[in-house]
Design a protein around this motif. Structure first.
Motif, PDB file in Angstrom:
ATOM      1  N   ARG A 254     -10.595  -7.672  -3.884  1.00  0.00           N
ATOM      2  CA  ARG A 254     -11.884  -8.085  -3.302  1.00  0.00           C
ATOM      3  C   ARG A 254     -12.266  -9.480  -3.815  1.00  0.00           C
ATOM      4  O   ARG A 254     -12.727 -10.335  -3.054  1.00  0.00           O
ATOM      5  CB  ARG A 254     -12.970  -7.075  -3.661  1.00  0.00           C
TER       6      ARG A 254
ATOM      7  N   VAL B 192     -11.713  -4.612   5.730  1.00  0.00           N
ATOM      8  CA  VAL B 192     -11.354  -4.533   4.312  1.00  0.00           C
ATOM      9  C   VAL B 192     -10.163  -5.424   3.975  1.00  0.00           C
ATOM     10  O   VAL B 192     -10.005  -5.856   2.845  1.00  0.00           O
ATOM     11  CB  VAL B 192     -11.069  -3.071   3.894  1.00  0.00           C
TER      12      VAL B 192
ATOM     13  N   PRO C  29      -8.989  -1.881  -1.252  1.00  0.00           N
ATOM     14  CA  PRO C  29     -10.375  -1.919  -0.774  1.00  0.00           C
ATOM     15  C   PRO C  29     -10.584  -1.049   0.456  1.00  0.00           C
ATOM     16  O   PRO C  29      -9.756  -1.027   1.364  1.00  0.00           O
ATOM     17  CB  PRO C  29     -10.590  -3.398  -0.455  1.00  0.00           C
ATOM     18  N   ARG C  30     -11.699  -0.341   0.458  1.00  0.00           N
ATOM     19  CA  ARG C  30     -12.082   0.489   1.596  1.00  0.00           C
ATOM     20  C   ARG C  30     -13.497   0.129   2.003  1.00  0.00           C
ATOM     21  O   ARG C  30     -14.236  -0.506   1.257  1.00  0.00           O
ATOM     22  CB  ARG C  30     -12.006   1.980   1.245  1.00  0.00           C
TER      23      ARG C  30
ATOM     24  N   ARG D  79      -4.646   1.712   5.795  1.00  0.00           N
ATOM     25  CA  ARG D  79      -4.926   1.544   4.379  1.00  0.00           C
ATOM     26  C   ARG D  79      -4.417   2.733   3.563  1.00  0.00           C
ATOM     27  O   ARG D  79      -3.853   2.563   2.479  1.00  0.00           O
ATOM     28  CB  ARG D  79      -6.442   1.366   4.194  1.00  0.00           C
TER      29      ARG D  79
END
Length: 639
Positions: free
Chosen positions: A132, A90, A84-85, A72
């Motif tokens: 998300r 994710v 997104p983390r 990521r």
């Protein structure tokens, strides 16, 4: 944390600015950008936007890595946006990351696309939230995964010209809120992409682990054992234990686990930098400083094997080279897929017309084609596929079995005269006895004849039904109507044929044969009218009157059976063919034509199956996008 908005340092410093080569004429990307790099990437991106990836694999760099491998962070560093983390999965859907470098004075642009959604982004800070949202829409709220693609397109002066495919991180243990087979689902999804020859596998591996044990590299080696399509990326070099640095250097220099495309090493933002709101461009400066000042890793920077900017340049060139090599095969695949789609569309037809008059003509044509198919079968001219046989061939086989039964009866005929003998003295041949024996033999043929009728009736019913299915399979109501009429007509005709067969056997109870067909026993009589009753062939013991009577009666019976069975061998097939083939065909065609009289029923008869309508629409869509793709590839100048 959100990325800086327009006008901040994020728009003042580009990836290429960091190596001080952006404006230099000898910069590889700068030299090739206008005439090769961007056109190549734009071509594949445009094909992907057309949806061609539904039909064939396109050249792409697929990013794979174990959970928490730093994958990521690498993508964030390349794209200049937060993704997104979290501790859970994710990346829950494959993410196509389309990066396009724009001029410095142009504003940042972003767009997220998925299924029927297109969301224009106002600034980099909206990316994480919208991804998300897209993942929840595609894979449902929670931690499930989906194979449906999400596309994030970014145009900025801060990004390289590159398109990447981010795949979910490999996980081994499912969390309580995840499906139990989540690991298997993710691996299956990854394999579907990395197994394609059109895919460059970008395997992201932490520097502080044994690369031989990482699942990402293992999976890449399975589908690419020679390492032709795999590029290794080592992350987190700052976490390497003291004394292990040279081992890492050996890996990056391709001395441990050899890959044809080699390795790169990068240092992205760590957790502390994220928490301290370190900007991505500041992290790039810190990365360069880290490698320049590192006792062991500095050599990797000098060799061009370290830092995000050099990785971006290498990935861009690898992708462009890969696209260039793939275009000839791509043209061939497009042509093949287009021909296949057009052939399938031709098979299922163009669909039912709109106007009522055209629908009537359409139905007439369907029924006429059906009738033609039936007539071809009756004439023995139907097409057969593979090992299948024509109906007449199968019918002939049954008639041959029928004739064989008749012949066996004559061959195996044994007469026990005392069973039929009446009040006549020994030696007298009583005609009444002959009739009784003949009638008894005739009765033995009736049941096999009915069996032959039943077998052939089933063949006709099955064959006619197959023809109806072939011509009306797309129209459930029309096929049901044809099948109902077929069953009714075949059943009625089978009963009629059975009646005719019973009538025929009732006629056969009349013992009759023309004189000129019944001559063989005369030779026996002449041969045995001498004054002595010796056996003329053996000259041994003379035959008794009883033996003479039995033998003479047997000769008469066999001769009559030959005549009678010759008649039945022809008459029964004629009855069956007339009733079950010709009459069935004529009545079925007449009944189908009667459907045309009910004008109000035509729409109902021509209702197509829903899956057929969808298939036709899908094929039309496929043909359109393949034709558009063909045109774009044909116009591409660098092949």
């Amino acid at each position: 944390m959100s990325l800086p908005s327009e006008g901040t340092r994020a728009e003042e410093l580009t990836v290429n600015d960091l190596d001080d080569t952006t404006e230099q004429p000898d910069n590889v990307l700068g030299q090739q950008y206008e005439y090769k790099i961007r056109p190549c990437i734009d071509l594949i991106d445009s094909l992907r936007s057309l949806g061609v990836e539904k039909d064939l694999a396109l050249p792409v760099i697929a990013v794979i890595g174990d959970h928490s491998s730093g994958k990521r962070s690498v993508l964030e560093a390349l794209s200049g946006v937060n993704l997104p983390r979290g501790s859970d999965i994710v990346t829950r859907c494959p993410l196509v990351l389309k990066l396009k470098k724009s001029k410095k004075d142009l504003p940042w642009k972003g767009k997220i696309s998925y299924q029927d959604q297109d969301v224009e982004l106002q600034n980099p800070g909206e990316v994480e939230k919208e991804i998300r949202k897209a993942q929840d829409y595609m894979a449902g709220a929670g931690n499930g995964v989906s194979q449906d693609l999400i596309t994030l397109a970014i145009e900025s002066a801060n990004v390289p010209d590159l398109t990447l495919l981010d795949l979910p991180g490999i996980t081994r243990v499912a969390l309580p809120n995840q499906p139990r087979d989540i690991g298997g689902q993710i691996k299956k999804m990854i394999r579907e992409y990395i197994n394609r020859q059109e895919t460059i596998n970008l395997a992201v591996v932490p520097s502080n682990v044994d690369i031989a044990t990482t699942e990402a590299l293992k999976m890449a080696r399975v589908v690419d054992p020679d390492g032709e399509r795999t590029l290794g990326i080592l992350t987190k070099p700052d976490l390497v234990d003291k004394g292990s640095e040279l081992d890492v250097v050996s890996v990056v220099q391709n001395q441990v686990c050899t890959l044809k495309k080699g390795y790169m090493i990068v240092k992205c933002r760590g957790q502390s930098e994220i928490q301290n709101n370190i900007f991505l461009e500041d992290a790039l400066l810190n990365e360069r400083a880290f490698f320049e000042n590192h006792e062991h890793f500095g050599a990797l920077l000098e060799e061009g094997r370290a830092t995000i900017p050099l990785l971006a340049e290498k990935l861009t060139l690898e992708l462009v080279e890969h696209i260039s090599r793939s275009i000839p095969a791509l043209e061939t695949q497009l042509k093949t897929r287009l021909l296949e789609a057009e052939k399938k569309l031709k098979l299922i037809g163009a669909g039912v017309p709109e106007s009522e008059s055209e629908k009537l003509i359409f139905l007439i044509n369907r029924i006429q084609h059906f009738g033609k198919g039936i007539n071809q079968v009756i004439q023995g001219e139907e097409e057969v596929i593979g090992n299948s046989q024509k109906l007449f061939t199968q019918i002939r086989t049954n008639f041959d079995k029928w004739e064989k039964k008749l012949e066996e009866c004559i061959y195996n005929f044994r007469m026990d005269l005392p069973l039929y003998r009446g009040r006549e003295p020994t030696g007298f041949v009583n005609y009444k006895t002959f009739e009784n024996i003949a009638r008894s033999q005739v009765q033995t043929f009736e049941e096999p004849a009915i069996d032959t009728l039943n077998e052939i009736s089933e063949l006709v019913r099955s064959t006619f039904n197959d023809i109806a299915l072939k011509h009306f399979c797309h129209y459930h109501n029309l096929y049901s109507s044809a099948k109902g009429k077929l069953e009714e007509i075949c059943s009625d005709q089978q009963k009629e044929a059975e009646k005719e067969i019973h009538r025929q056997f009732k006629r056969e109870q009349i013992i009759y044969c023309r004189d000129n067909l019944y001559t063989a026993p005369q030779s026996y009589v002449q041969r045995n009218t001498s004054s002595t009753f010796f056996d003329q062939e053996t000259l041994k013991t003379p035959k008794t009157n009883v033996e003479m009577s039995v033998e003479l009666m047997s000769q008469h019976m066999q001769e009559y059976l030959k005549t009678m069975t010759a008649r039945l061998s022809k008459q029964i097939p004629l009855i069956i063919l007339h009733c079950m083939l010709h009459e069935c065909a004529d009545k079925l065609e007449a009944q189908m034509l009667l459907l045309l009289q009910d004008k109000e029923n035509i729409n109902m008869l021509l209702v197509e199956k829903e899956d057929l309508v969808r298939e036709r629409q899908n094929l039309n869509d496929q043909i359109k996008r393949l034709q558009a793709a063909q045109k774009r590839v044909a116009k591409f100048p660098y092949k």
